[in-house]
Scaffold this active site. Sequence first.
Site, short mmCIF file in Angstrom:
data_model
loop_
_atom_site.label_atom_id
_atom_site.label_comp_id
_atom_site.label_asym_id
_atom_site.label_seq_id
_atom_site.Cartn_x
_atom_site.Cartn_y
_atom_site.Cartn_z
N GLY A 177 75.03 48.15 16.39
CA GLY A 177 74.36 46.98 16.96
C GLY A 177 74.34 45.87 15.92
O GLY A 177 75.14 44.93 15.96
N CYS B 184 49.14 31.35 16.01
CA CYS B 184 47.80 31.59 15.47
C CYS B 184 47.69 33.01 14.92
O CYS B 184 46.93 33.84 15.44
CB CYS B 184 46.76 31.34 16.55
SG CYS B 184 47.02 29.74 17.32
#
Length: 418
Positions: free
Chosen positions: A275, A342
């Site tokens: 991959g 955040c």
Amino acid sequence: MHHFYYRNGELYAESVPVNEIAKAVGTPCYIYSHATLTRHFNIFNDAFSNIPHLICYSVKANSNLAILRLMARMGAGMDIVSGGELFCALKAGVSPDKIVFSGVGKTKEEIEYALKTGILMFNVESEQELEIIHSCAKALKKSAPIAIRVNPDIDPRTHPYISTGLKRDKFGIDINKAEVLYKRAASMPYLHVIGIDCHIGSQLTLLAPFLEAIKQIKDLYNALKKMGIRLNYIDIGGGLGIPYHEESPPHPYEYANAILELAKDMDCCLILEPGRVIVGNAGILLTKMLYFKKIEGKNFIIVDAGMNDLIRPSLYNAYHAIWPCSKRGRPSIVADIVGPICESGDFFARDREIETTYPGELLAIMSSGAYGFSMSSNYNSRPRPAEVLVKGERFWIIRDRESYENLISLNRIPQWLR
Ligand SMILES: *Cc1c(COP(=O)(O)O)cnc(C)c1O
């Protein structure tokens, strides 16, 4: 080797300046290089040309349909880990008889889907899974081709989150208990036992763990042969690493030659599931600097991409090189390069030396082609970035940037709240 380079101080993807792509598509966006993808696939495939083999590209590394189609056109099969990946592989035009199905938690529905499709083989990860595959096959009056994924208890010497071949990992079956399970599988009428499978981890930079695993597989193969169980496929998984920073993983030729040396006297088709090594260095994440900020003497470069777009630094503390898209010869500074999300874990680099950059300028987060977009999310209600494929002097959007509407399209507000 990839095709991202500087010409007169400007970063190019093949023959396209990346800032042209930013103008047309906006930021953040992923950019992939066609020449790099094809080069990596062909090198890997050619490295094994001396023996019967099948490259089953690992879909989870990057599952964009255009990239899957490109792999399929080059002759790749696919390694899938879900029904969704099976669907994508088929849409991309992969022949079912080149698809192997891995994963520790295949559902009954996924197994039935794969049986109806007629895939090459299931890489079975537990005794219970073997039973379920058998009962599904029986119900559909089909024979399920299977390999058993063995866990050889080898330390791949990579990040613990991407190690999969240690006893403490959830993957596969203890190789010492495999013979018993093979015997059992061989006696089940709706199973066709055709292979052994093993995948010990990702981003491996040493050959030794691969070779240790193959030695163990070979012993098992020979033991099974003596028991009258003849196998046609040896699947040694993926996991070959790439240079992100200072690593120097073996070249695919080195990797292949060492494997061939061990595998040549097994009379089998070798399956490989690469991959990262195919797509990792074929992609970058292009982002725009938004703000500069100094806190307690520490510099922060805040960019418009976040951990929702590329989670590897946050998840694995992974290193990605970060290049300015225009080299202007300014003095360098040391800064944290962070996203708008955040979370304090929302960073791409910490204490990184980088040429002074100003708001509005572009940065490229290198080596982001694998486990980049495919691991992205909508966290903080951020639409996922666009994906672009460059080929020579042209480029194509291969996935649109998500819209705000996309963010809510599957939500339903119950009647009593309307
Ligand atoms: C993730 C995975 C791969 C691909 O790993 P890479 O490190 O990207 O080459 C191959 N096989 C299995 C079973 C996997 O889970």
